[in-house]
Motif scaffolding. Sequence first.
Motif, PDB file in Angstrom:
ATOM      1  N   THR A  55      53.845  58.017  48.644  1.00  0.00           N
ATOM      2  CA  THR A  55      52.492  58.490  48.913  1.00  0.00           C
ATOM      3  C   THR A  55      51.533  57.313  49.061  1.00  0.00           C
ATOM      4  N   LYS A  56      50.343  57.620  49.496  1.00  0.00           N
ATOM      5  CA  LYS A  56      49.321  56.594  49.738  1.00  0.00           C
ATOM      6  C   LYS A  56      49.085  55.770  48.471  1.00  0.00           C
ATOM      7  N   PHE A  57      48.962  54.471  48.655  1.00  0.00           N
ATOM      8  CA  PHE A  57      48.678  53.569  47.548  1.00  0.00           C
ATOM      9  C   PHE A  57      47.237  53.055  47.642  1.00  0.00           C
ATOM     10  N   LEU A  58      46.885  52.475  48.796  1.00  0.00           N
ATOM     11  CA  LEU A  58      45.538  51.929  48.966  1.00  0.00           C
ATOM     12  C   LEU A  58      45.240  51.808  50.463  1.00  0.00           C
ATOM     13  N   PRO A  59      44.257  52.535  50.955  1.00  0.00           N
ATOM     14  CA  PRO A  59      43.897  52.411  52.372  1.00  0.00           C
ATOM     15  C   PRO A  59      43.367  51.013  52.685  1.00  0.00           C
ATOM     16  N   SER A  60      43.511  50.637  53.935  1.00  0.00           N
ATOM     17  CA  SER A  60      42.997  49.352  54.393  1.00  0.00           C
ATOM     18  C   SER A  60      42.296  49.557  55.729  1.00  0.00           C
ATOM     19  N   LYS A  61      41.135  49.004  55.870  1.00  0.00           N
ATOM     20  CA  LYS A  61      40.420  49.073  57.145  1.00  0.00           C
ATOM     21  C   LYS A  61      40.833  47.866  57.980  1.00  0.00           C
ATOM     22  N   GLY A  62      41.801  48.088  58.843  1.00  0.00           N
ATOM     23  CA  GLY A  62      42.267  47.016  59.720  1.00  0.00           C
ATOM     24  C   GLY A  62      42.952  45.895  58.965  1.00  0.00           C
ATOM     25  N   TYR A  63      42.359  44.708  59.064  1.00  0.00           N
ATOM     26  CA  TYR A  63      42.949  43.522  58.436  1.00  0.00           C
ATOM     27  C   TYR A  63      42.372  43.257  57.046  1.00  0.00           C
ATOM     28  N   GLU A  64      41.742  44.253  56.483  1.00  0.00           N
ATOM     29  CA  GLU A  64      41.155  44.136  55.147  1.00  0.00           C
ATOM     30  C   GLU A  64      42.183  43.645  54.136  1.00  0.00           C
ATOM     31  N   TRP A  65      43.417  44.125  54.243  1.00  0.00           N
ATOM     32  CA  TRP A  65      44.490  43.731  53.317  1.00  0.00           C
ATOM     33  C   TRP A  65      44.708  42.232  53.314  1.00  0.00           C
ATOM     34  N   LYS A  66      44.383  41.593  54.403  1.00  0.00           N
ATOM     35  CA  LYS A  66      44.641  40.163  54.550  1.00  0.00           C
ATOM     36  C   LYS A  66      43.392  39.309  54.327  1.00  0.00           C
ATOM     37  N   GLU A  67      42.222  39.869  54.656  1.00  0.00           N
ATOM     38  CA  GLU A  67      41.010  39.070  54.690  1.00  0.00           C
ATOM     39  C   GLU A  67      40.038  39.316  53.545  1.00  0.00           C
ATOM     40  N   SER A  68      40.111  40.473  52.912  1.00  0.00           N
ATOM     41  CA  SER A  68      39.111  40.833  51.909  1.00  0.00           C
ATOM     42  C   SER A  68      39.581  40.526  50.490  1.00  0.00           C
ATOM     43  N   MET A  69      38.832  39.667  49.814  1.00  0.00           N
ATOM     44  CA  MET A  69      39.157  39.349  48.423  1.00  0.00           C
ATOM     45  C   MET A  69      38.948  40.580  47.545  1.00  0.00           C
ATOM     46  N   ARG A  70      37.988  41.396  47.902  1.00  0.00           N
ATOM     47  CA  ARG A  70      37.718  42.626  47.153  1.00  0.00           C
ATOM     48  C   ARG A  70      38.912  43.581  47.244  1.00  0.00           C
ATOM     49  N   TRP A  71      39.465  43.742  48.458  1.00  0.00           N
ATOM     50  CA  TRP A  71      40.631  44.611  48.655  1.00  0.00           C
ATOM     51  C   TRP A  71      41.824  44.063  47.872  1.00  0.00           C
ATOM     52  N   LYS A  72      42.047  42.755  47.955  1.00  0.00           N
ATOM     53  CA  LYS A  72      43.168  42.132  47.249  1.00  0.00           C
ATOM     54  C   LYS A  72      43.044  42.326  45.736  1.00  0.00           C
ATOM     55  N   ALA A  73      41.832  42.207  45.218  1.00  0.00           N
ATOM     56  CA  ALA A  73      41.625  42.400  43.777  1.00  0.00           C
ATOM     57  C   ALA A  73      41.918  43.848  43.383  1.00  0.00           C
TER      58      ALA A  73
END
Length: 82
Positions: A55-73
């Motif tokens: 099931t879904k773990f964490l949505p990502s808006k585009g490259y957010e998974w790679k570029e956003s420190m907030r998303w990574k945290a």
Amino acid sequence: MPLVDTLFPGVNYYSVTGFGQVMKECVVPVLKKRFPHLKSLSAEDIESGELVEVTKFLPSKGYEWKESMRWKAKFKKLLAAA
């Protein structure tokens, strides 16, 4: 690819290399946490009829998974809690 889209809806990656990076940095750690009993099994030891629900773990808006420190945290926090 379906695993990436299921676990991280909205994630983007540009190439095969990007796909490999998403798998290594995001998908594999989540699968290891959610299904630790499968980690120690070889492919031959897993029965062909065995199913697990992903099931879904964490949505990502585009490259957010790679570029956003907030998303990574947030990812690290959710992974630790899994």
